[in-house]
Design a protein around this motif. Structure first.
Motif, PDB file in Angstrom:
ATOM      1  N   ALA A  22     -20.233  -5.605 -21.600  1.00 28.73           N
ATOM      2  CA  ALA A  22     -21.614  -5.185 -21.834  1.00 28.73           C
ATOM      3  C   ALA A  22     -21.798  -3.680 -21.707  1.00 28.73           C
ATOM      4  O   ALA A  22     -22.720  -3.113 -22.289  1.00 28.73           O
ATOM      5  CB  ALA A  22     -22.559  -5.907 -20.881  1.00 28.73           C
ATOM      6  N   THR A  23     -20.921  -3.005 -20.940  1.00 25.99           N
ATOM      7  CA  THR A  23     -21.050  -1.560 -20.749  1.00 25.99           C
ATOM      8  C   THR A  23     -19.838  -0.796 -21.250  1.00 25.99           C
ATOM      9  O   THR A  23     -19.715   0.407 -21.005  1.00 25.99           O
ATOM     10  CB  THR A  23     -21.277  -1.247 -19.255  1.00 25.99           C
ATOM     11  N   THR A  24     -18.920  -1.472 -21.925  1.00 27.49           N
ATOM     12  CA  THR A  24     -17.715  -0.811 -22.434  1.00 27.49           C
ATOM     13  C   THR A  24     -18.069   0.211 -23.509  1.00 27.49           C
ATOM     14  O   THR A  24     -18.846  -0.064 -24.411  1.00 27.49           O
ATOM     15  CB  THR A  24     -16.737  -1.850 -23.017  1.00 27.49           C
ATOM     16  N   GLU A  25     -17.499   1.410 -23.378  1.00 25.67           N
ATOM     17  CA  GLU A  25     -17.715   2.476 -24.364  1.00 25.67           C
ATOM     18  C   GLU A  25     -16.375   3.016 -24.843  1.00 25.67           C
ATOM     19  O   GLU A  25     -15.531   3.380 -24.017  1.00 25.67           O
ATOM     20  CB  GLU A  25     -18.519   3.625 -23.731  1.00 25.67           C
ATOM     21  N   PRO A  26     -16.149   3.106 -26.127  1.00 23.25           N
ATOM     22  CA  PRO A  26     -16.960   2.491 -27.180  1.00 23.25           C
ATOM     23  C   PRO A  26     -16.584   1.020 -27.327  1.00 23.25           C
ATOM     24  O   PRO A  26     -15.465   0.623 -26.974  1.00 23.25           O
ATOM     25  CB  PRO A  26     -16.551   3.291 -28.416  1.00 23.25           C
ATOM     26  N   LEU A  27     -17.487   0.237 -27.845  1.00 25.13           N
ATOM     27  CA  LEU A  27     -17.214  -1.185 -28.061  1.00 25.13           C
ATOM     28  C   LEU A  27     -16.824  -1.393 -29.519  1.00 25.13           C
ATOM     29  O   LEU A  27     -17.503  -0.939 -30.425  1.00 25.13           O
ATOM     30  CB  LEU A  27     -18.453  -2.017 -27.729  1.00 25.13           C
TER      31      LEU A  27
ATOM     32  N   THR B 103     -30.221  -0.374 -45.336  1.00 26.84           N
ATOM     33  CA  THR B 103     -28.952  -0.850 -44.801  1.00 26.84           C
ATOM     34  C   THR B 103     -29.207  -1.250 -43.358  1.00 26.84           C
ATOM     35  O   THR B 103     -29.597  -0.410 -42.536  1.00 26.84           O
ATOM     36  CB  THR B 103     -27.882   0.252 -44.874  1.00 26.84           C
ATOM     37  N   ASP B 104     -29.019  -2.517 -43.071  1.00 28.66           N
ATOM     38  CA  ASP B 104     -29.359  -3.067 -41.755  1.00 28.66           C
ATOM     39  C   ASP B 104     -28.092  -3.224 -40.920  1.00 28.66           C
ATOM     40  O   ASP B 104     -27.233  -4.046 -41.232  1.00 28.66           O
ATOM     41  CB  ASP B 104     -30.040  -4.433 -41.953  1.00 28.66           C
ATOM     42  N   PRO B 105     -27.937  -2.434 -39.852  1.00 25.14           N
ATOM     43  CA  PRO B 105     -26.725  -2.539 -39.027  1.00 25.14           C
ATOM     44  C   PRO B 105     -26.671  -3.880 -38.288  1.00 25.14           C
ATOM     45  O   PRO B 105     -27.700  -4.454 -37.919  1.00 25.14           O
ATOM     46  CB  PRO B 105     -26.869  -1.386 -38.032  1.00 25.14           C
ATOM     47  N   LEU B 106     -25.465  -4.372 -38.058  1.00 22.93           N
ATOM     48  CA  LEU B 106     -25.264  -5.580 -37.268  1.00 22.93           C
ATOM     49  C   LEU B 106     -24.786  -5.174 -35.881  1.00 22.93           C
ATOM     50  O   LEU B 106     -23.777  -4.482 -35.732  1.00 22.93           O
ATOM     51  CB  LEU B 106     -24.223  -6.494 -37.933  1.00 22.93           C
ATOM     52  N   ASP B 107     -25.520  -5.584 -34.871  1.00 22.55           N
ATOM     53  CA  ASP B 107     -25.155  -5.314 -33.483  1.00 22.55           C
ATOM     54  C   ASP B 107     -24.601  -6.585 -32.849  1.00 22.55           C
ATOM     55  O   ASP B 107     -24.781  -7.684 -33.362  1.00 22.55           O
ATOM     56  CB  ASP B 107     -26.377  -4.822 -32.703  1.00 22.55           C
ATOM     57  N   VAL B 108     -23.931  -6.414 -31.711  1.00 25.61           N
ATOM     58  CA  VAL B 108     -23.378  -7.559 -30.989  1.00 25.61           C
ATOM     59  C   VAL B 108     -24.317  -7.924 -29.848  1.00 25.61           C
ATOM     60  O   VAL B 108     -24.736  -7.062 -29.071  1.00 25.61           O
ATOM     61  CB  VAL B 108     -21.979  -7.248 -30.433  1.00 25.61           C
ATOM     62  N   ALA B 109     -24.653  -9.204 -29.778  1.00 25.41           N
ATOM     63  CA  ALA B 109     -25.459  -9.710 -28.663  1.00 25.41           C
ATOM     64  C   ALA B 109     -24.518 -10.281 -27.614  1.00 25.41           C
ATOM     65  O   ALA B 109     -23.727 -11.186 -27.898  1.00 25.41           O
ATOM     66  CB  ALA B 109     -26.426 -10.779 -29.159  1.00 25.41           C
ATOM     67  N   LEU B 110     -24.608  -9.740 -26.394  1.00 23.25           N
ATOM     68  CA  LEU B 110     -23.776 -10.193 -25.277  1.00 23.25           C
ATOM     69  C   LEU B 110     -24.668 -10.664 -24.145  1.00 23.25           C
ATOM     70  O   LEU B 110     -25.769 -10.134 -23.951  1.00 23.25           O
ATOM     71  CB  LEU B 110     -22.899  -9.037 -24.755  1.00 23.25           C
ATOM     72  N   PRO B 111     -24.187 -11.649 -23.354  1.00 24.51           N
ATOM     73  CA  PRO B 111     -24.976 -12.023 -22.176  1.00 24.51           C
ATOM     74  C   PRO B 111     -24.980 -10.891 -21.153  1.00 24.51           C
ATOM     75  O   PRO B 111     -23.986 -10.178 -21.013  1.00 24.51           O
ATOM     76  CB  PRO B 111     -24.261 -13.262 -21.635  1.00 24.51           C
TER      77      PRO B 111
ATOM     78  N   ALA C   1     -33.410  -8.557 -34.373  1.00 17.72           N
ATOM     79  CA  ALA C   1     -33.242  -8.595 -32.917  1.00 17.72           C
ATOM     80  C   ALA C   1     -34.594  -8.663 -32.214  1.00 17.72           C
ATOM     81  O   ALA C   1     -35.503  -7.891 -32.506  1.00 17.72           O
ATOM     82  CB  ALA C   1     -32.471  -7.375 -32.446  1.00 17.72           C
ATOM     83  N   VAL C   2     -34.717  -9.627 -31.292  1.00 18.28           N
ATOM     84  CA  VAL C   2     -35.908  -9.784 -30.462  1.00 18.28           C
ATOM     85  C   VAL C   2     -35.465  -9.609 -29.006  1.00 18.28           C
ATOM     86  O   VAL C   2     -34.553 -10.294 -28.548  1.00 18.28           O
ATOM     87  CB  VAL C   2     -36.552 -11.169 -30.653  1.00 18.28           C
ATOM     88  N   PRO C   3     -36.070  -8.672 -28.269  1.00 17.31           N
ATOM     89  CA  PRO C   3     -35.620  -8.419 -26.892  1.00 17.31           C
ATOM     90  C   PRO C   3     -35.683  -9.670 -26.020  1.00 17.31           C
ATOM     91  O   PRO C   3     -36.656 -10.426 -26.050  1.00 17.31           O
ATOM     92  CB  PRO C   3     -36.607  -7.353 -26.393  1.00 17.31           C
ATOM     93  N   ARG C   4     -34.609  -9.888 -25.276  1.00 18.63           N
ATOM     94  CA  ARG C   4     -34.564 -10.968 -24.272  1.00 18.63           C
ATOM     95  C   ARG C   4     -33.954 -10.379 -23.019  1.00 18.63           C
ATOM     96  O   ARG C   4     -32.958  -9.635 -23.083  1.00 18.63           O
ATOM     97  CB  ARG C   4     -33.726 -12.155 -24.754  1.00 18.63           C
ATOM     98  N   GLY C   5     -34.522 -10.732 -21.870  1.00 15.31           N
ATOM     99  CA  GLY C   5     -34.076 -10.135 -20.618  1.00 15.31           C
ATOM    100  C   GLY C   5     -32.614 -10.381 -20.304  1.00 15.31           C
ATOM    101  O   GLY C   5     -31.962  -9.546 -19.668  1.00 15.31           O
ATOM    102  N   GLY C   6     -32.068 -11.505 -20.731  1.00 18.08           N
ATOM    103  CA  GLY C   6     -30.684 -11.835 -20.407  1.00 18.08           C
ATOM    104  C   GLY C   6     -29.699 -11.498 -21.492  1.00 18.08           C
ATOM    105  O   GLY C   6     -28.538 -11.946 -21.439  1.00 18.08           O
ATOM    106  N   VAL C   7     -30.112 -10.719 -22.497  1.00 16.68           N
ATOM    107  CA  VAL C   7     -29.232 -10.374 -23.614  1.00 16.68           C
ATOM    108  C   VAL C   7     -29.124  -8.854 -23.719  1.00 16.68           C
ATOM    109  O   VAL C   7     -30.113  -8.131 -23.648  1.00 16.68           O
ATOM    110  CB  VAL C   7     -29.768 -10.949 -24.939  1.00 16.68           C
ATOM    111  N   VAL C   8     -27.883  -8.394 -23.882  1.00 20.15           N
ATOM    112  CA  VAL C   8     -27.627  -6.967 -24.103  1.00 20.15           C
ATOM    113  C   VAL C   8     -27.201  -6.780 -25.548  1.00 20.15           C
ATOM    114  O   VAL C   8     -26.266  -7.436 -26.017  1.00 20.15           O
ATOM    115  CB  VAL C   8     -26.511  -6.460 -23.163  1.00 20.15           C
ATOM    116  N   MET C   9     -27.896  -5.904 -26.262  1.00 18.60           N
ATOM    117  CA  MET C   9     -27.540  -5.602 -27.637  1.00 18.60           C
ATOM    118  C   MET C   9     -26.698  -4.330 -27.665  1.00 18.60           C
ATOM    119  O   MET C   9     -27.109  -3.298 -27.149  1.00 18.60           O
ATOM    120  CB  MET C   9     -28.801  -5.410 -28.498  1.00 18.60           C
ATOM    121  N   ARG C  10     -25.521  -4.429 -28.269  1.00 18.51           N
ATOM    122  CA  ARG C  10     -24.599  -3.300 -28.291  1.00 18.51           C
ATOM    123  C   ARG C  10     -24.305  -2.861 -29.719  1.00 18.51           C
ATOM    124  O   ARG C  10     -24.008  -3.675 -30.585  1.00 18.51           O
ATOM    125  CB  ARG C  10     -23.287  -3.690 -27.606  1.00 18.51           C
TER     126      ARG C  10
END
Length: 298
Positions: free
Chosen positions: A183-188, A169-177, A251-260
C-alpha cells in the motif's frame, strides 16, 4: 374546407393596417395590380366578398375582419414557430438521446447535463445506460443520438457510419486493502501484484482490460473473485479479498481501500463519444459535445 393561403392573408392584414392598395403594395414591394389580384383570389377561396368600394378607396367587409380575427391566432403561432426554429438552429433548444456506459453517466453525462441546464435550458438530454459495445448498437439503430463508450469497444475509426470524438484518457489505478504490504511501496508496478488474487468480471470489457493490462506487465492475473459492479469490487477489496484495477473515473472513496497510481507504465482506457456520420451538424448534439469536451478536460 378552405385551403388557406398565408401569403394572401398577410396581404389582407397589411391592407387593413395601411388603408390603401397602393400603400399595401409599397409595404410589401408588390405592384398594386398584384395586390388586387391576390385579394380577389383570396375572396374566391373563402367564398365571400372581402373588400367593398368606398369612393376611390376600398374597405374591409365584416367577413374580412372575421377572417383576420382568426388569422391573427395563426400569425401569432407562426411567430412562435419562427422563434423556436431560430433557437433550434442556434443550438438553444432540442433533444439529445444519449447512450452511455455506467461510469460515464455520473462522471461525464451528469455534469454535462447540469452545465447545459445553466447555459442552454432548452436543450433536453435523455440518458440511457448501456454496456460499452451496446451503446454503438443503439446509435446504429437510431435509438440514441450520441454514444459514450470505450475506444476498445468501438467500431473501426474508418467505419463510415460514425464520427468518433475522443474525450479523455482515463488512467487505471490499483485498489488495495488498507494495510496491504504494498500500500505504501514506491514506486508501485503492476508486476509487483502478480501473486495477488484479482477481482474482475468473468467476461466483458473490464475483464478484457484487466487481463490485457496484466499480460502487458508480464503475468496472467489469478481471478480470486468475479464481480462487475464497482461497489461490489471495492467492498471485496476493502475486506482484503483481493486487489483490482479501477478506472480513475469510477473510483469512489472507501475508508478501507487505498488507491495507488502506477506511474508512467500505468494502463489506461480511452473514452470516446460517437454520433452517426453527419449527426455532429445537429446544433443540440453539437452543444452537448462541446460541453462533454469541457467536462472531460477537467
Amino acid at each position: 374546407m378552405v385551403e388557406w393561403d398565408i401569403r394572401k392573408l398577410q396581404i389582407l392584414r397589411t391592407l387593413r393596417e395601411r388603408g390603401t392598395v397602393t400603400a399595401t403594395a409599397e409595404a410589401l414591394r408588390m405592384t398594386p395590380s398584384a395586390v388586387s389580384q391576390q385579394l380577389t383570389n383570396l375572396a374566391k377561396q373563402v367564398g365571400v366578398p372581402l373588400l367593398e368600394a368606398q369612393g376611390r378607396r376600398v374597405r374591409l367587409t365584416d367577413a374580412a375582419r372575421l377572417v383576420l380575427r382568426h388569422a391573427e391566432a395563426v400569425f401569432e403561432q407562426l411567430e412562435r414557430a419562427d422563434a423556436e426554429l431560430a433557437a433550434y438552429t442556434r443550438g438553444e433548444v432540442g433533444e439529445v438521446r444519449v447512450g452511455a456506459f455506467s461510469t460515464a453517466v455520473p462522471a461525464l453525462v451528469v455534469p454535462a447535463v447540469r452545465a447545459l441546464r445553466a447555459s442552454h435550458p432548452g436543450v433536453v438530454v435523455r440518458v440511457r445506460e448501456a454496456e460499452a459495445a451496446e451503446a454503438y448498437e443503439l446509435l446504429a439503430a437510431g435509438e440514441v443520438d450520441l454514444a459514450l463508450s470505450l475506444a476498445a469497444q468501438a467500431p473501426a475509426v474508418g467505419d463510415p457510419r460514425f464520427t468518433r470524438v475522443p474525450l479523455l484518457t482515463d488512467p487505471l489505478d490499483v485498489a488495495l486493502p488498507k494495510g496491504h504490504d504494498l500500500a505504501t511501496t514506491e514506486p508501485l508496478r503492476l508486476a509487483d501484484l502478480a501473486a495477488e488474487d484479482w477481482i474482475f468480471g468473468g467476461s466483458g470489457p473490464w475483464s478484457d482490460i484487466t487481463r490485457g493490462a496484466c499480460e502487458t506487465a508480464g503475468f496472467s492475473p489469478r481471478q480470486g473473485h468475479s464481480a462487475s459492479g464497482w461497489t461490489a469490487i471495492l467492498a471485496m477489496v476493502e475486506a482484503g479479498m483481493g486487489v483490482a484495477l479501477v478506472p480513475r473515473m469510477a473510483a469512489v472513496p472507501r475508508g478501507g481501500v487505498v488507491m495507488r497510481e502506477l506511474g508512467e507504465e500505468r494502463p489506461v482506457r480511452h473514452v470516446v463519444a460517437a454520433v452517426r456520420r453527419g449527426g455532429e451538424d445537429s446544433p443540440a448534439v453539437g452543444r452537448l459535445l462541446d460541453v462533454l469536451r469541457g467536462v472531460a478536460a477537467t
